[in-house]
Design a protein around this motif. Structure first.
Motif, PDB file in Angstrom:
ATOM      1  N   PRO A  42       0.773  -1.183   0.023  1.00  0.00           N
ATOM      2  CA  PRO A  42      -0.096   0.064   0.036  1.00  0.00           C
ATOM      3  C   PRO A  42       1.039   1.126   0.035  1.00  0.00           C
ATOM      4  N   LYS A  43       0.528   2.459  -0.740  1.00  0.00           N
ATOM      5  CA  LYS A  43       1.381   3.352  -0.837  1.00  0.00           C
ATOM      6  C   LYS A  43       0.529   4.809  -0.667  1.00  0.00           C
ATOM      7  N   GLN A  44      -0.819   4.549  -0.769  1.00  0.00           N
ATOM      8  CA  GLN A  44      -1.734   5.650  -0.260  1.00  0.00           C
ATOM      9  C   GLN A  44      -2.217   5.642   1.267  1.00  0.00           C
ATOM     10  N   GLU A  45      -1.753   6.771   2.063  1.00  0.00           N
ATOM     11  CA  GLU A  45      -2.048   6.542   3.295  1.00  0.00           C
ATOM     12  C   GLU A  45      -3.620   6.954   3.429  1.00  0.00           C
ATOM     13  N   LYS A  46      -4.124   6.394   4.517  1.00  0.00           N
ATOM     14  CA  LYS A  46      -5.587   6.336   4.909  1.00  0.00           C
ATOM     15  C   LYS A  46      -5.772   7.090   6.354  1.00  0.00           C
ATOM     16  N   PRO A  47      -6.321   8.258   6.392  1.00  0.00           N
ATOM     17  CA  PRO A  47      -6.571   8.737   7.524  1.00  0.00           C
ATOM     18  C   PRO A  47      -7.396   8.011   8.528  1.00  0.00           C
ATOM     19  N   ASN A  48      -6.649   7.903   9.837  1.00  0.00           N
ATOM     20  CA  ASN A  48      -7.381   7.119  10.935  1.00  0.00           C
ATOM     21  C   ASN A  48      -6.615   7.961  12.244  1.00  0.00           C
ATOM     22  N   ALA A  80      -0.542  -5.132   8.048  1.00  0.00           N
ATOM     23  CA  ALA A  80       0.021  -4.399   9.431  1.00  0.00           C
ATOM     24  C   ALA A  80       1.411  -3.678   8.886  1.00  0.00           C
ATOM     25  N   GLN A  81       1.238  -2.453   8.906  1.00  0.00           N
ATOM     26  CA  GLN A  81       2.508  -1.523   8.517  1.00  0.00           C
ATOM     27  C   GLN A  81       2.717  -0.302   9.611  1.00  0.00           C
ATOM     28  N   PRO A  82       3.038  -0.853  10.807  1.00  0.00           N
ATOM     29  CA  PRO A  82       3.423   0.029  11.892  1.00  0.00           C
ATOM     30  C   PRO A  82       4.327   1.126  11.639  1.00  0.00           C
ATOM     31  N   ARG A  83       3.926   2.342  12.318  1.00  0.00           N
ATOM     32  CA  ARG A  83       5.049   3.327  12.088  1.00  0.00           C
ATOM     33  C   ARG A  83       5.538   3.774  13.621  1.00  0.00           C
ATOM     34  N   LEU A  84       6.543   3.766  13.833  1.00  0.00           N
ATOM     35  CA  LEU A  84       7.349   3.696  15.337  1.00  0.00           C
ATOM     36  C   LEU A  84       7.884   5.161  15.640  1.00  0.00           C
ATOM     37  N   TYR A  85       7.533   5.731  16.706  1.00  0.00           N
ATOM     38  CA  TYR A  85       8.140   6.986  17.230  1.00  0.00           C
ATOM     39  C   TYR A  85       8.594   6.863  18.379  1.00  0.00           C
ATOM     40  N   PHE A  92       7.383   4.540  23.619  1.00  0.00           N
ATOM     41  CA  PHE A  92       7.185   4.516  22.111  1.00  0.00           C
ATOM     42  C   PHE A  92       5.853   4.685  21.631  1.00  0.00           C
ATOM     43  N   ALA A  93       5.517   5.401  20.684  1.00  0.00           N
ATOM     44  CA  ALA A  93       4.318   5.545  19.994  1.00  0.00           C
ATOM     45  C   ALA A  93       4.345   4.838  18.696  1.00  0.00           C
ATOM     46  N   ILE A  94       3.214   4.226  18.413  1.00  0.00           N
ATOM     47  CA  ILE A  94       2.932   3.447  17.032  1.00  0.00           C
ATOM     48  C   ILE A  94       1.471   3.932  16.545  1.00  0.00           C
ATOM     49  N   THR A  95       1.711   4.480  15.250  1.00  0.00           N
ATOM     50  CA  THR A  95       0.555   4.479  14.315  1.00  0.00           C
ATOM     51  C   THR A  95       0.305   3.455  13.143  1.00  0.00           C
ATOM     52  N   PHE A  96      -0.597   3.565  12.568  1.00  0.00           N
ATOM     53  CA  PHE A  96      -0.796   2.991  11.183  1.00  0.00           C
ATOM     54  C   PHE A  96      -1.245   3.756  10.080  1.00  0.00           C
ATOM     55  N   PRO A  97      -0.198   4.226   9.525  1.00  0.00           N
ATOM     56  CA  PRO A  97      -0.843   5.267   8.486  1.00  0.00           C
ATOM     57  C   PRO A  97      -1.444   4.856   7.267  1.00  0.00           C
ATOM     58  N   PHE A  98      -1.436   3.447   7.099  1.00  0.00           N
ATOM     59  CA  PHE A  98      -2.117   2.849   5.927  1.00  0.00           C
ATOM     60  C   PHE A  98      -3.442   2.136   6.528  1.00  0.00           C
ATOM     61  N   ASP A  99      -3.599   2.542   7.839  1.00  0.00           N
ATOM     62  CA  ASP A  99      -4.780   1.774   8.750  1.00  0.00           C
ATOM     63  C   ASP A  99      -4.625   0.346   8.696  1.00  0.00           C
ATOM     64  N   ILE A 100      -5.510  -0.401   9.457  1.00  0.00           N
ATOM     65  CA  ILE A 100      -5.452  -1.742   9.989  1.00  0.00           C
ATOM     66  C   ILE A 100      -6.668  -2.334  10.266  1.00  0.00           C
ATOM     67  N   GLU A 101      -6.983  -3.358  10.114  1.00  0.00           N
ATOM     68  CA  GLU A 101      -8.431  -3.896  10.230  1.00  0.00           C
ATOM     69  C   GLU A 101      -8.418  -4.111  11.736  1.00  0.00           C
ATOM     70  N   GLU A 204      10.697  11.854  14.018  1.00  0.00           N
ATOM     71  CA  GLU A 204      11.467  11.291  13.016  1.00  0.00           C
ATOM     72  C   GLU A 204      10.753   9.518  13.500  1.00  0.00           C
ATOM     73  N   ALA A 205      10.469   9.076  12.346  1.00  0.00           N
ATOM     74  CA  ALA A 205       9.706   7.781  12.387  1.00  0.00           C
ATOM     75  C   ALA A 205      10.334   6.614  11.692  1.00  0.00           C
ATOM     76  N   GLN A 206      10.168   5.334  12.112  1.00  0.00           N
ATOM     77  CA  GLN A 206      10.583   4.022  11.381  1.00  0.00           C
ATOM     78  C   GLN A 206       9.324   3.270  10.930  1.00  0.00           C
ATOM     79  N   ASP A 207       9.210   2.822   9.778  1.00  0.00           N
ATOM     80  CA  ASP A 207       8.188   2.012   9.343  1.00  0.00           C
ATOM     81  C   ASP A 207       8.622   0.961   9.191  1.00  0.00           C
ATOM     82  N   PHE A 208       7.664  -0.198   9.450  1.00  0.00           N
ATOM     83  CA  PHE A 208       7.894  -1.660   9.400  1.00  0.00           C
ATOM     84  C   PHE A 208       6.785  -2.368   8.598  1.00  0.00           C
ATOM     85  N   GLN A 209       7.257  -3.369   7.926  1.00  0.00           N
ATOM     86  CA  GLN A 209       6.179  -4.033   6.822  1.00  0.00           C
ATOM     87  C   GLN A 209       6.363  -5.361   6.914  1.00  0.00           C
TER      88      GLN A 209
END
Length: 209
Positions: A42-48, A80-85, A92-101, A204-209
């Motif tokens: 996924p390349k298009q981020e989804k607001p959540n 699941a594509q968590p973004r780590l801060y 640490f904080a984690i978001t899901f810029p591409f959303d997650i079910e 600064e963030a780190q993406d996982f996939q």
């Protein structure tokens, strides 16, 4: 339908691994880094507004947990594509810029609390605004800000607890038929996150996939 089967299969696999382990031995994380081709990424981020805060954990431990979870859920489809801060050395904080079910989000909170390959658990809390279409969500918990967590006295290891912003509590069990158990009183009183998810974009963030 395929997504549902993948979720069910992954959940059953966790239980089988735990059941087959010798007494006292911890299940090990999935180290298989197999992924679909990048054209399916996924390349298009989804607001959540999904946000997870993990306390009393090191960066090395956090990386290991996120990699283990992604190895488990991203073999056939990027789920699941968590973004780590990094907030500080132990938080640490984690978001899901591409959303997650929602169901996988629940599994994520549980996995971070009870990660494979560790002999300890971690303090984790997640927040989001639910939708009626989410699995495990009822009319009492739909379209509400909710908090997801594992209580300190949990002994079952296969659930998460949910409290709505008007303090309706649920136990969300992973076993068939136990997905949404209404509680007489919530296990924890709802509290809003102390971090505004919008301010994380400045870090600064780190993406996982």
């Amino acid at each position: 339908m395929k997504t549902v089967l993948i979720i069910i299969g992954a959940t059953i696999l966790i239980f089988i691994i735990k059941a087959c382990m010798p007494s006292g031995q911890k299940p090990q994380p999935d180290t298989d880094t197999t992924r679909p081709s990048n054209e399916h990424l996924p390349k298009q981020e989804k607001p959540n507004d999904k946000l997870v805060i993990v306390d009393n954990i090191s960066k090395t431990e956090m990386d290991s947990i996120l990699n283990g979870f992604c190895n488990m859920y991203n073999k056939e489809r990027f789920q699941a594509q968590p973004r780590l801060y990094k907030l500080n050395e132990r938080q640490f904080a984690i978001t899901f810029p591409f959303d997650i079910e929602f169901e996988i989000y629940c599994y994520f909170v549980n996995y971070v609390h009870y990660p494979m390959g560790f002999d300890k658990s971690f303090s984790v809390t997640g927040w989001e605004t639910t939708k009626e279409a989410n699995g495990w969500i009822t009319e009492k918990s739909a379209n509400k800000k909710v908090m997801l967590f594992i209580p300190e006295d949990d002994t079952e290891h296969d659930n998460v607890f949910l409290t709505t912003d008007n303090n309706i509590g649920y136990k969300l069990g992973f076993a068939m038929g136990e997905e949404k158990q209404l509680l007489q009183t919530p296990k924890k009183t709802y509290f809003a996150p102390t971090i505004d998810i919008k301010t994380l974009t400045e870090k600064e963030a780190q993406d996982f996939q």
